[in-house]
Write a protein that holds these residues in place. Sequence first.
Motif, mmCIF file in Angstrom:
data_model
loop_
_atom_site.group_PDB
_atom_site.id
_atom_site.type_symbol
_atom_site.label_atom_id
_atom_site.label_comp_id
_atom_site.label_asym_id
_atom_site.label_seq_id
_atom_site.Cartn_x
_atom_site.Cartn_y
_atom_site.Cartn_z
ATOM 1 N N ALA A 186 14.371 -0.489 4.340
ATOM 2 C CA ALA A 186 13.555 -0.282 3.678
ATOM 3 C C ALA A 186 12.897 1.464 3.574
ATOM 4 O O ALA A 186 13.146 2.089 2.177
ATOM 5 N N GLU A 355 8.582 -3.841 -1.310
ATOM 6 C CA GLU A 355 7.346 -2.419 -1.328
ATOM 7 C C GLU A 355 6.817 -2.314 -2.473
ATOM 8 O O GLU A 355 6.715 -2.745 -3.567
ATOM 9 N N TYR A 359 4.493 -4.494 1.760
ATOM 10 C CA TYR A 359 4.101 -3.030 2.011
ATOM 11 C C TYR A 359 4.959 -1.859 2.005
ATOM 12 O O TYR A 359 5.002 -1.404 0.838
ATOM 13 N N ASP A 360 3.862 -0.919 2.992
ATOM 14 C CA ASP A 360 3.512 0.492 2.239
ATOM 15 C C ASP A 360 4.085 1.478 2.762
ATOM 16 O O ASP A 360 4.279 1.559 4.323
ATOM 17 N N LEU A 361 5.952 2.368 2.631
ATOM 18 C CA LEU A 361 6.225 3.228 3.234
ATOM 19 C C LEU A 361 5.055 4.027 4.479
ATOM 20 O O LEU A 361 5.623 4.585 5.547
#
Length: 398
Positions: A186, A355, A359-361
């Motif tokens: 990621a 992404e 999910y959010d970095l």
Amino acid sequence: MDRLNLDSSESRLQRLIAAQPARHSLLQPFYRDPDIYQADVERIWRKGWLLAGHSCEINKPRDFFTLNVDRDSIVVIRDEHGRAQALHNVCRHRGSLICETESGHVKRLVCPYHQWSYGLDGTLLNTPGMQKDLNKPELGLRSVHLRETEGLIFISLTKGPPTFEAAEEMLQNLLRPQGLRKAKVAKAVDYLVKANWKLVWENNRECFHCNANHPQYIKANFDHYNTDDTTPAIRERIATAVQRSEAKWAANGLAVSHKQTGMTTFPDAERNIWYSANRTALVEGWVSESMDGTQVAPLMGDYPDADVGTLRMRTLPNFWNHSSCDHSVSTRLLPAGPELTTIRVWWLVDEEAVEGRDYDLKKMTPFWQLTSEQDWEICERQQRGVNTSAYVPGPYST
């Protein structure tokens, strides 16, 4: 270096080893002397198994990535048959580097200097302008030992590497549920840390510094508690967390393998054990090493729910990993000089995760990015202090 200088360096090294005080930090030359750094490279980095990267980084045939171990450039590539190969990234003609990019996709390995080309297994294929009787079989790229296990790729630069089977068995058993074989990167961040690699490892293998330096880490974990600050109430909390986890995880074939205060004992020099892994319960209410303990990505691998604690791995001289239910964080060290260490930190998630949707970095990365960068600052500050004329080895805690 001529023979006389080699003998002199070896004699000096043995004198320093003999003078090293027991149960103390190392004498100054072990952290900064060029000759000792070179001995580290020759006797440790070029003799053992090194984490190179992850299987998902060369997911398809013809994918490759490169890494540098001191002055050695290595290319790791997946051949047409799906096998991972490791080769010295040096043309056998005039010594030019072949792959200059960190990663890519190629049909052949072609030297940019005179266009010598090699198969993905290193076999020399084409030598424009050379004589017809050139012995091509003897001029293939030099190979590097490689082992791929449960999504991790290890290499060894020596001709006869140490046995890998025991490490592989342990890693396979603990890693299989995590699903790194079905992961993707990621995010990855590279650092050039101005500290000797041993200072980085020494910092990693104790958590006495955590209370003062890692505010986010101590919220999630128990291993910052040590014999001097573990109250009966804390011991009861740890015992309760372990019992709860053991009861829940048993049905899924998981187990808590680190149950006491403090960090897992590692390495085991007496038995020459350079690898270790364990599953550890998180603080109650936490299911992931995220800033608030909540799940921040889809479940990885075979996990049935989020409450699986953290899987932790480490192998000397260059790898550690913390894996939560939803993401995995790998750290790789590589030596770059007596007072320089190149470090890469990867965040991995399930290969199907998207992404922005899954999910959010900004939610997933801060926990370990902060912890890592706090550690690098500690190590650089320590290196500057070790370099001064006032430094003498200090005592370790028992």
